[in-house]
Enzyme design. Structure first.
Site, short mmCIF file in Angstrom:
data_model
loop_
_atom_site.label_atom_id
_atom_site.label_comp_id
_atom_site.label_asym_id
_atom_site.label_seq_id
_atom_site.Cartn_x
_atom_site.Cartn_y
_atom_site.Cartn_z
N ASP A 126 -29.44 -85.22 9.40
CA ASP A 126 -29.58 -85.88 10.70
C ASP A 126 -30.00 -84.89 11.79
O ASP A 126 -29.21 -84.49 12.64
CB ASP A 126 -28.25 -86.55 11.06
CG ASP A 126 -28.36 -87.46 12.27
OD1 ASP A 126 -29.51 -87.80 12.65
OD2 ASP A 126 -27.31 -87.84 12.83
N SER A 142 -24.71 -88.15 20.89
CA SER A 142 -25.46 -87.81 19.67
C SER A 142 -26.70 -87.00 19.99
O SER A 142 -27.39 -87.25 20.99
CB SER A 142 -25.87 -89.09 18.94
OG SER A 142 -24.75 -89.72 18.36
N GLU A 153 0.91 -9.16 5.27
CA GLU A 153 1.66 -8.13 5.98
C GLU A 153 0.94 -7.71 7.25
O GLU A 153 1.55 -7.33 8.23
CB GLU A 153 1.87 -6.92 5.08
CG GLU A 153 2.79 -7.19 3.89
CD GLU A 153 3.00 -5.96 3.03
OE1 GLU A 153 2.33 -4.94 3.32
OE2 GLU A 153 3.82 -6.01 2.11
N ASN A 196 0.82 -1.21 0.00
CA ASN A 196 0.00 0.00 0.00
C ASN A 196 0.86 1.27 0.00
O ASN A 196 0.40 2.33 0.41
CB ASN A 196 -0.94 0.01 1.21
CG ASN A 196 -0.16 -0.05 2.51
OD1 ASN A 196 1.06 -0.18 2.50
ND2 ASN A 196 -0.88 0.04 3.63
N HIS A 251 -31.22 -89.72 13.86
CA HIS A 251 -30.86 -91.14 13.96
C HIS A 251 -31.02 -91.69 15.37
O HIS A 251 -30.97 -92.90 15.58
CB HIS A 251 -29.42 -91.37 13.46
CG HIS A 251 -28.36 -91.07 14.48
ND1 HIS A 251 -27.70 -89.87 14.53
CD2 HIS A 251 -27.85 -91.83 15.49
CE1 HIS A 251 -26.82 -89.89 15.51
NE2 HIS A 251 -26.90 -91.08 16.12
#
Length: 471
Positions: free
Chosen positions: A325, A421, A59, A41, A277
């Protein structure tokens, strides 16, 4: 005499001006010797010239309005201002999983890729990673959004992820006072889940006349490992004496003479699941829930007569007694749930498959403690590793269908055996246990290089739910 000093002064001045070394030099030449930065400036009124970034904000400290004069565009000014006022918040790379970071004033925003959410895109919002963060079930509401739900007897917590008991004795939860302070679960660290778009119906039946060759070794990444945390109870042959109330879903099936012959698992107040089974329609069978020591009155037993035996619709004992089964048993009177009589949870098909294949399972029963040995008096429990399908197929010349899976130790010594089972093969996630298998058959018991063979429950989830009216 007065003229002499004046003449002398002129002579001295002439000598000085004629000297070789001059003090003053031209303006252009002087600029090469001494220079200074001119302010943006300099020598002009700031109000009368266009905005200059150097002059306004470097600045000197500028305001937003002054920066706006430079860019003459609000959007560009904002981009500059976010970094100018408090630095770039994205420098630390806070966004995860390939997300794009957008800086803000004292903040930032992560632009998540599809399938991820959370402030830093750290949450996988699909079911593929860590089950979508869900404690129980995960489904896709939209292609990129995971929605959690819970097993029967639980409700979804406010966090939308965890499941909290909604009834006094929900499925798969151990509540016996004898078990307080004892760790019985496996720490589930599954990273990747394989969830299909339609996690519902049962798998198709397989042709029995096709011998399946062993598949070629896979090069895909191995499934994530789960590190088991097990109890150090007194060792029995191949297993351990369970703690009373540790397996409240276990059922002991006894014949008309009161002799135990198979196991089972409680599905709900009126239904038990076992191996097909083990029995035939018309058999006189009593289901004993809450059993622990078969030689003593535990004061927790509940005996119910089996009034209906329903093998899986395509089960054919004559062609292959171990294919499909699995059977459901209807009881004459509902069971009363308590800490010693509790149902096991049934998950969705994909959930059950993922849980099964990514960690060790727990098996239990009053079966033989040695091959052709005596049966156990106290309910036995054992943790066995899941065996990949390639290894399973190589261990036997008998056809292993996709409705079956192997579990056990290559070195032998630990296994389910005769009398076990129909009993449960279970896996846990958090503090909730799910039925993933039914004890089916094996070649001898605990033999090196051989494994226990189990019915894969995931295939039969839809049938179990529809038959037992399990919600």
């Amino acid at each position: 005499m007065a003229k002499i000093p004046l003449i002398l002064s002129f002579c001295l001045l002439e000598a000085f001006l004629g000297a070789e070394s001059t003090v003053f030099i031209e303006n252009k030449e002087a600029s090469t010797v001494l220079s200074r930065t001119r302010r943006g400036n300099s020598n002009r009124l700031e109000e009368l010239i266009p905005g200059n970034l150097e002059r306004e904000c470097i600045e000197e400290k500028c305001s937003f309005e002054e920066a706006r004069e430079v860019f003459e565009n609000t959007e560009k000014t904002m981009e500059f201002w976010k970094i100018y006022i408090d630095g770039d918040q994205c420098n630390s790379n806070p966004c995860k999983n390939g997300a794009v970071c957008k800086d803000g004033v004292s903040s930032y925003e992560c632009m998540c890729p599809p399938g991820y959410g959370g402030r830093n895109c750290e949450i996988d919002s699909t079911c593929a990673t860590k089950n979508g963060g869900c404690e129980h079930f995960c489904r896709h509401d939209t292609p990129q959004k995971a929605v959690c739900s819970c097993a029967s007897g639980y409700k979804l917590h406010e966090d939308g992820k965890s499941c909290k008991p909604a009834v006094p004795y929900p499925c798969g939860r151990i509540t016996a006072p004898e078990m307080r302070g004892k760790v019985t679960r496996t720490e589930n660290t599954i990273e990747r889940w394989n969830i299909t778009a339609h996690d519902e119906g049962d798998a198709h039946d397989e042709a029995l006349d096709i011998t399946e060759p062993p598949p070629p070794p896979t090069t895909s990444a191995a499934p994530a490992k789960i590190v088991p945390i097990t109890k150090n109870d007194t060792r029995v042959v191949g297993g351990y004496d369970s703690v009373k109330g540790q397996l409240p879903w276990q059922v002991h099936l006894v014949d008309s003479r009161g002799l135990g012959f198979c196991g089972g698992s409680i599905i709900n107040e009126k239904w038990v699941v076992t191996a097909a089974h083990c029995l035939e329609p018309g058999d006189n069978v009593t289901a004993v829930a809450g059993e622990y020591n078969t030689k003593e009155d535990d004061h927790t037993e509940q005996r119910r007569q089996v009034v209906k035996i329903l093998p899986y619709p395509t089960y054919n004992r004559t062609r292959n007694k171990h294919h499909n089964d699995i059977a459901l048993l209807e009881l004459d009177q509902p069971l009363t749930f308590n800490s010693y009589v509790t149902p096991i949870c049934i998950g969705s098909r994909d959930f059950t498959n993922n849980l099964l294949s990514n960690g060790p399972g727990t098996v239990s029963g009053w079966g033989s403690m040695l091959y052709r040995g005596r049966s156990a008096i106290v309910l036995q429990v054992l943790t066995v590793p899941f065996v990949d399908r390639v290894t399973c197929l190589k261990s036997t010349s008998t056809t292993i269908l996709h409705s079956m899976f192997c579990a056990g130790y290559t070195a032998g010594g630990k296994d389910t055996c005769g009398g076990d089972s129909g009993g449960p093969y279970t896996n846990s996630i958090g503090e909730t246990w799910f039925l993933t298998g039914v004890t089916s058959w094996g070649e001898e018991c605990a033999k090196p290089g051989k494994y226990g063979i189990y019915t894969k429950v995931a295939k039969y989830v839809k049938w179990i739910r529809e038959t037992t009216r399990l919600t």
